[in-house]
Design an enzyme around this catalytic site. Structure first.
Site, PDB file in Angstrom:
ATOM      1  N   LYS A 204       0.838  -1.204   0.000  1.00 10.33           N
ATOM      2  CA  LYS A 204       0.000   0.000   0.000  1.00 10.33           C
ATOM      3  C   LYS A 204       0.875   1.257   0.000  1.00 10.33           C
ATOM      4  O   LYS A 204       0.563   2.245  -0.683  1.00 10.33           O
ATOM      5  CB  LYS A 204      -0.941  -0.029   1.200  1.00 10.33           C
ATOM      6  CG  LYS A 204      -1.984  -1.141   1.056  1.00 10.33           C
ATOM      7  CD  LYS A 204      -2.660  -1.474   2.361  1.00 10.33           C
ATOM      8  CE  LYS A 204      -3.705  -2.566   2.180  1.00 10.33           C
ATOM      9  NZ  LYS A 204      -4.185  -3.125   3.448  1.00 10.33           N
ATOM     10  N   GLY A 302     -12.451  -5.517   5.640  1.00 13.03           N
ATOM     11  CA  GLY A 302     -13.779  -6.083   5.887  1.00 13.03           C
ATOM     12  C   GLY A 302     -14.660  -5.964   4.656  1.00 13.03           C
ATOM     13  O   GLY A 302     -14.406  -5.163   3.748  1.00 13.03           O
TER      14      GLY A 302
END
Ligand code: NDP
Ligand SMILES: N[C@@H](CC=O)C(=O)O
Length: 416
Positions: A204, A302
């Site tokens: 990232k 999630g």
């Protein structure tokens, strides 16, 4: 207008996307005039139980059922991995199908090539979900900060490790139990090694460094430390002086044409906003000339938060002008070496202590706080928080200091 989607992957994120699309079909249609339908979904197993899956979605294990289907307008890749996923994305772009992906491994390692292909094909390749799950950071950096100059980015971009460290510190969970919970909650990667070893956060950081600074770097180029060696005793020792351990990334512009990138567990002080980021939440602090310090906070992993980011990209791609090109960073920076840092040293204090007066004096001038900690396994320890010092000063001081003590652990302190 009907938009037919070909979906690669029906796991945590893929199923999350189907849920949101179903729940918000009318809202999406009213707001955008788009009727989004998943026509075909590619999975690895056709026999797996998939509760709640609509019978109207055709399941396949053959990528051609998506890539060669002229009815499919847009491709979403949420399968993961850097092998097959790369080929699917290249084929989709070659067929002029816009692509949305949540795959940070792939965008970090092959983003330059894929974005180049997308630009040549004049087709969007969007990856908002690849960094910090539901936080809209990629679009914000690309669009909002276009007229500002960013000097540094830092923060928490891995939900699994932040969840684990929170649970270990606040609820006394063991490393293993905390990891198992993060997996059960759908935060961890299929192979959680990338999470705990810091590679997921590093991917990232690589994506952010390319987007903002035009840096092309790989995992091997940057300093990466995971959380595998962090013990409950380290967490307790750091806590004696008020800090918390969190896996952070930092990208700092060091000179006109260089940036330093690091991913490591660092001590976060109570006065830092990052100290309030718990569990799977992520936060990215951006420091720029016009805005100063800004903090972007939210759920970093999630099903639903990640699917929301994917959905936002689908809408952006479906409404993008046909010849849209993605802006590329203007600057092209290179990697810089060491920068000055403050440290947390945890020293074992059993045994002799013949530290010279000079060392004691230098140390005294550099120590900000200190406390003793009783380690259940190693005995008495001294915990020190230092001021910022150069790498050379750090090495010399630690050398002198640890002649008769052992350095049990060392962490960098995140500057607030
Ligand atoms: N989970 C999260 O919170 C986040 C995930 N991401 C990224 O999103 C992507 C998906 O993650 P997630 O949903 O958690 O992953 P899962 O492991 O839950 O799901 C992966 C899905 O892809 C399918 N799949 C995997 N490999 C293949 C293959 N070679 N051929 C066909 N199908 C395949 C699996 O099929 P089957 O169902 O048959 O096993 C499964 O449906 C990854 O790139 C991940 O890094 C990004 C942000 C957050
Ligand atoms: N495994 C990742 C999922 C999102 O990118 C994480 O824990 O952050």
């Amino acid at each position: 207008m009907e938009v037919k989607i070909g979906l690669f992957g029906l796991g945590t994120v893929g199923m999350g996307l189907l849920t949101i699309l179903e729940e918000q079909k009318e809202k999406i249609s009213e707001n955008t005039g788009l009727d989004l339908t998943v026509k075909t979904a590619m999975v690895s197993s056709l026999t797996k139980d998939r509760p709640g899956l609509s019978a109207t979605i055709q399941l396949t294990t053959d990528p051609k059922d998506i890539l060669d289907d002229p009815e499919i307008d847009l491709v979403v890749e949420v399968a993961g991995g850097t092998g097959s996923a790369k080929n699917w994305i290249k084929s989709a772009l070659a067929s002029k199908k816009p692509v949305i992906t949540a795959n940070k491994d792939l965008i970090a390692t092959a983003g330059e090539e894929l974005l180049d292909l997308a630009n040549k094909a004049q087709v969007p390749l969007l990856y908002e979900a690849a960094v910090a799950g539901g936080i809209p950071i990629i679009g914000t950096l690309r669009e909002y900060f276009r007229t500002d100059t960013i000097r540094s980015l830092a923060g928490i971009v891995n939900g699994t490790t932040n969840y684990m460290l929170t649970q270990m510190a606040d609820n006394d969970l063991s490393y293993e139990t905390a990891l198992k919970q993060a997996q059960d909650l759908g935060f961890a990667e299929a192979d959680p090694t990338n999470d705990v070893a810091g590679y997921d956060a590093a991917y990232k950081a690589i994506i952010l460094a390319r987007l903002v600074f035009g840096l092309e770097a790989g995992l091997k180029d940057i300093q990466i430390t995971g959380i595998q060696k962090i013990t409950d005793e380290d967490i307790a020792a750091v806590k004696t002086l008020g800090g918390q351990l969190k896996l952070l990334f930092r990208i700092d512009q060091i000179s006109a044409d260089s940036v330093a990138v690091i991913v490591a567990p660092q001590v976060v002080l109570p006065q830092s906003p990052l100290s309030q980021v718990h569990n799977e939440n992520n936060a990215i602090a951006v420091n720029s000339d016009n805005l100063g310090q800004t903090l972007f906070y939210g759920p970093g992993a999630g099903a639903r938060p990640t699917a929301q980011a994917v959905l936002a990209d689908i809408l952006a791609a479906a409404t993008a002008p046909k010849d849209a090109k993605q802006p590329l960073p203007e600057k092209e920076m290179t990697l810089a070496g060491e920068r000055a840092q403050a440290y947390c040293w945890i020293l074992n204090t059993t045994g002799a202590n013949n530290v010279s007066q000079d060392t004691k004096d230098e140390l005294r001038s550099l120590i900000v706080r200190q406390a003793s900690h009783e380690n259940n396994r190693l005995g008495s320890q001294l915990v020190l928080y230092t001021k910022e010092m150069s790498k050379d000063q750090h090495d010399a001081l630690l050398d002198a200091l640890t002649t008769n003590r052992t350095l049990a652990k060392e962490f960098v302190i995140y500057p607030c």
